[in-house]
Enzyme design. Structure first.
Site, PDB file in Angstrom:
ATOM      1  N   ARG A 190      11.729  -6.246   4.642  1.00 16.27           N
ATOM      2  CA  ARG A 190      11.580  -4.812   4.344  1.00 16.27           C
ATOM      3  C   ARG A 190      12.580  -3.974   5.134  1.00 16.27           C
ATOM      4  NH1 ARG A 190       5.756  -1.960   4.647  1.00 16.27           N
ATOM      5  NH2 ARG A 190       5.838  -2.467   6.873  1.00 16.27           N
ATOM      6  N   ARG A 240       0.301  -8.606  13.558  1.00 13.67           N
ATOM      7  CA  ARG A 240      -0.332  -7.631  12.653  1.00 13.67           C
ATOM      8  C   ARG A 240      -1.251  -8.338  11.663  1.00 13.67           C
ATOM      9  NH1 ARG A 240       4.557  -4.873  10.103  1.00 13.67           N
ATOM     10  NH2 ARG A 240       3.084  -3.446   9.101  1.00 13.67           N
ATOM     11  N   LYS A 289       0.824  -1.219   0.000  1.00 14.46           N
ATOM     12  CA  LYS A 289       0.000   0.000   0.000  1.00 14.46           C
ATOM     13  C   LYS A 289       0.854   1.263   0.000  1.00 14.46           C
ATOM     14  CE  LYS A 289      -2.402  -0.936   3.753  1.00 14.46           C
ATOM     15  NZ  LYS A 289      -1.790  -2.229   4.159  1.00 14.46           N
TER      16      LYS A 289
HETATM   17  P1  AMP Z   1       1.192   0.757   8.765  1.00  9.61           P
HETATM   18  O1  AMP Z   1       2.386   1.578   8.439  1.00  9.61           O
HETATM   19  O2  AMP Z   1      -0.046   1.179   8.021  1.00  9.61           O
HETATM   20  O3  AMP Z   1       1.452  -0.724   8.664  1.00  9.61           O
HETATM   21  O4  AMP Z   1       0.850   1.041  10.312  1.00  9.61           O
HETATM   22  C1  AMP Z   1       1.789   0.753  11.332  1.00  9.61           C
HETATM   23  C2  AMP Z   1       1.088   0.690  12.666  1.00  9.61           C
HETATM   24  O5  AMP Z   1       0.476   1.952  12.953  1.00  9.61           O
HETATM   25  C3  AMP Z   1      -0.056  -0.317  12.767  1.00  9.61           C
HETATM   26  O6  AMP Z   1       0.385  -1.630  13.062  1.00  9.61           O
HETATM   27  C4  AMP Z   1      -0.867   0.279  13.904  1.00  9.61           C
HETATM   28  O7  AMP Z   1      -0.258   0.049  15.157  1.00  9.61           O
HETATM   29  C5  AMP Z   1      -0.766   1.776  13.594  1.00  9.61           C
HETATM   30  N1  AMP Z   1      -1.844   2.211  12.692  1.00  9.61           N
HETATM   31  C6  AMP Z   1      -1.726   2.688  11.423  1.00  9.61           C
HETATM   32  N2  AMP Z   1      -2.919   2.984  10.909  1.00  9.61           N
HETATM   33  C7  AMP Z   1      -3.828   2.691  11.868  1.00  9.61           C
HETATM   34  C8  AMP Z   1      -5.248   2.755  11.942  1.00  9.61           C
HETATM   35  N3  AMP Z   1      -5.990   3.189  10.909  1.00  9.61           N
HETATM   36  N4  AMP Z   1      -5.838   2.369  13.104  1.00  9.61           N
HETATM   37  C9  AMP Z   1      -5.125   1.938  14.146  1.00  9.61           C
HETATM   38  N5  AMP Z   1      -3.793   1.828  14.142  1.00  9.61           N
HETATM   39  C10 AMP Z   1      -3.136   2.209  13.018  1.00  9.61           C
END
Ligand code: AMP
Length: 226
Positions: free
Chosen positions: A129, A175, A15
């Site tokens: 990554r 995750r 993404k």
């Molecule tokens: P990402 O970079 O999108 O994988 O997000 C990394 C981490 O940030 C996630 O594992 C969550 O802990 C937090 N996070 C990101 N977006 C959200 C969201 N929409 N709701 C809750 N936690 C989020």
């Protein structure tokens, strides 16, 4: 006419990589809750301090925190002509809150681009990554699929690369579980709302980008002709 897009898919679907290119092509802001939260953690702000323990554990940060961040961002002037949400919404409550916020500001979701890829593929993508430590650069690499020219050093800006805390094996498992339990149901939600566009995200970043662009073009074509 404004174009509001959501990128949906499991962690490691690509993404972030895709969103950077797509937002540049479409000329709309890329809104990544993960990036915004990491930035808040890095700068030591209150919201970051609250979020860090959840992020390090691979859990979702409380809805109230992320909804507030996204609502504020969507109200910015540069979002008037569209936006690309990456990593939000991540559960039903966030999806409801987004709908309410969009009604409030007179916008709507144009389409949800669902990056579909297997759990095995995302696990190997996430564990290899590496990210650039320079937040202005934020370039992403993979030790096998997209290595930097010099190990541990960013090709673009020369800063050191690092592995995200939450890209360690046990946190990756957590995750992916959170994705299955909280986020995966959004696929059905947006499909029922006729907003979902599926994109095969199992290929190389270039292949995925082509599929994604074709899907976005189809959305735009349908909107112009309707
Ligand atoms: P990402 O970079 O999108 O994988 O997000 C990394 C981490 O940030 C996630 O594992 C969550 O802990 C937090 N996070 C990101 N977006 C959200 C969201 N929409 N709701 C809750 N936690 C989020």
């Amino acid at each position: 006419m404004s174009l509001g897009l959501i990128l949906l898919g499991p962690p490691g679907a690509g993404k972030g990589t895709q969103a950077v290119q797509l937002s540049a092509k479409l000329g709309i802001p890329h809104i990544s809750t993960g990036d915004m939260l990491r930035e808040a953690v890095g700068s030591g702000r209150e919201v970051g301090l609250r979020a860090k323990k959840y992020m390090d554990a691979g859990q979702l940060v409380p809805d109230s925190v992320v909804v507030a961040i996204v609502s504020e961002r969507l109200s910015s002037a540069d979002c008037a002509k569209g936006w690309l949400l990456d990593g939000f919404p991540r559960n039903e409550a966030q999806a409801e809150a987004l709908d309410a916020e969009l009604v409030r500001i007179g916008q709507k979701v144009g389409a949800v681009m669902y990056l579909r890829v297997s759990a095995e593929a995302v696990t190997s993508r996430l564990s290899g990554r590496r990210m650039c430590s320079n937040k202005q650069c934020n370039a992403g690499y993979h030790v096998d699929f997209m290595p930097s020219k010099k190990e541990g050093v960013c090709d673009k800006c020369g800063s050191a690369l690092y592995q995200r805390n939450d890209d360690k094996p046990e946190i990756i498992r957590q995750r992916l579980q959170v994705y299955e339990s909280d986020t995966a149901s959004l696929v059905a939600r947006y499909r029922a709302g006729r907003l979902l566009r599926e994109v095969d995200a199992s290929g190389s970043p270039e292949e995925v980008a082509r599929g994604l662009m074709a899907a976005v073009d189809a959305v735009r074509g349908a909107r112009w002709s309707s």
